[in-house]
Design a protein around this motif. Structure first.
Motif, PDB file in Angstrom:
ATOM      1  N   HIS A   1      15.529 -10.567  15.424  1.00 19.45           N
ATOM      2  CA  HIS A   1      14.259 -10.252  16.054  1.00 19.45           C
ATOM      3  C   HIS A   1      13.136 -11.060  15.416  1.00 19.45           C
ATOM      4  N   LEU A   2      11.999 -11.020  16.079  1.00 21.34           N
ATOM      5  CA  LEU A   2      10.781 -11.664  15.594  1.00 21.34           C
ATOM      6  C   LEU A   2       9.734 -10.589  15.358  1.00 21.34           C
ATOM      7  N   ILE A   3       8.974 -10.746  14.296  1.00 23.53           N
ATOM      8  CA  ILE A   3       7.780  -9.926  14.092  1.00 23.53           C
ATOM      9  C   ILE A   3       6.619 -10.816  14.503  1.00 23.53           C
ATOM     10  N   VAL A   4       5.908 -10.389  15.543  1.00 15.87           N
ATOM     11  CA  VAL A   4       4.839 -11.194  16.123  1.00 15.87           C
ATOM     12  C   VAL A   4       3.495 -10.575  15.773  1.00 15.87           C
ATOM     13  N   ASP A   5       2.643 -11.372  15.131  1.00 15.39           N
ATOM     14  CA  ASP A   5       1.280 -10.960  14.813  1.00 15.39           C
ATOM     15  C   ASP A   5       0.455 -11.165  16.075  1.00 15.39           C
ATOM     16  N   THR A   6      -0.090 -10.080  16.605  1.00  9.84           N
ATOM     17  CA  THR A   6      -0.836 -10.156  17.858  1.00  9.84           C
ATOM     18  C   THR A   6      -2.314 -10.461  17.657  1.00  9.84           C
ATOM     19  N   GLY A   7      -2.762 -10.569  16.419  1.00 13.78           N
ATOM     20  CA  GLY A   7      -4.179 -10.826  16.182  1.00 13.78           C
ATOM     21  C   GLY A   7      -5.019  -9.689  16.721  1.00 13.78           C
ATOM     22  N   VAL A   8      -6.096 -10.005  17.383  1.00 17.56           N
ATOM     23  CA  VAL A   8      -6.992  -8.962  17.902  1.00 17.56           C
ATOM     24  C   VAL A   8      -6.537  -8.413  19.252  1.00 17.56           C
ATOM     25  N   TRP A   9      -5.537  -9.047  19.859  1.00 14.68           N
ATOM     26  CA  TRP A   9      -5.095  -8.644  21.188  1.00 14.68           C
ATOM     27  C   TRP A   9      -4.633  -7.189  21.217  1.00 14.68           C
ATOM     28  N   VAL A  10      -3.862  -6.750  20.233  1.00 16.14           N
ATOM     29  CA  VAL A  10      -3.434  -5.351  20.143  1.00 16.14           C
ATOM     30  C   VAL A  10      -4.014  -4.768  18.852  1.00 16.14           C
ATOM     31  N   PHE A  11      -5.301  -4.940  18.670  1.00 17.31           N
ATOM     32  CA  PHE A  11      -6.015  -4.374  17.528  1.00 17.31           C
ATOM     33  C   PHE A  11      -5.415  -4.805  16.192  1.00 17.31           C
ATOM     34  N   GLY A  12      -5.014  -6.067  16.090  1.00 17.21           N
ATOM     35  CA  GLY A  12      -4.523  -6.595  14.830  1.00 17.21           C
ATOM     36  C   GLY A  12      -3.161  -6.082  14.418  1.00 17.21           C
ATOM     37  N   LYS A  13      -2.399  -5.562  15.350  1.00 15.65           N
ATOM     38  CA  LYS A  13      -1.063  -5.035  15.056  1.00 15.65           C
ATOM     39  C   LYS A  13      -0.005  -6.120  15.207  1.00 15.65           C
ATOM     40  N   SER A  14       1.149  -5.825  14.680  1.00 16.45           N
ATOM     41  CA  SER A  14       2.317  -6.670  14.886  1.00 16.45           C
ATOM     42  C   SER A  14       3.276  -5.934  15.807  1.00 16.45           C
ATOM     43  N   VAL A  15       4.130  -6.687  16.494  1.00 17.49           N
ATOM     44  CA  VAL A  15       5.149  -6.105  17.362  1.00 17.49           C
ATOM     45  C   VAL A  15       6.501  -6.698  16.994  1.00 17.49           C
TER      46      VAL A  15
END
Length: 121
Positions: free
Chosen positions: A47-61
């Motif tokens: 899997h990949l841990i993706v840093d979403t930046g500000v798009w999802v309030f600075g969360k990772s998915v």
């Protein structure tokens, strides 16, 4: 039940074994998700841990390798078969402990497998 397929890179996506995807941009079918912060290739549940930046309030998915449809090494871009909203609606990723939690990984795998099938762009 999770199948191996959701946790493995599809053969047609152009992923090369051992390839470092850290820093690659991640594109959903309808726009950018973020960039690869880190990847797991050694657990059998890739899997990949993706840093979403500000798009999802600075969360990772956490994105299973099975949803990757393309790896462009020149553009340093990964494409996935799902939409931004589908990624945003996946089970919440909080810490790396979850990558070792079979119940969490089961929920993530089941979620992505339940998405409507579509052809890669």
């Amino acid at each position: 039940m999770i199948t191996e397929r959701i946790w493995s890179y599809p053969p047609q996506c152009a992923y090369s074994e051992g390839q470092d995807l850290t820093g690659y941009a991640v594109e959903a079918t309808d726009g950018t998700i973020g960039h690869v912060d880190r990847q797991a290739d050694d657990s059998g549940m890739r899997h990949l841990i993706v840093d979403t930046g500000v798009w999802v309030f600075g969360k990772s998915v956490l994105v299973p390798a099975g949803v990757v449809t393309g790896v462009d090494t020149q553009a340093q871009k990964i494409t996935v078969v799902c939409t931004r909203d589908e990624v945003k609606s996946a089970p919440l990723f909080k810490t790396d402990r979850e990558t070792q939690d079979p119940a969490y990984l089961e929920r993530v795998g089941s979620y992505y497998q339940s998405l409507p099938p579509r052809q890669p762009a």
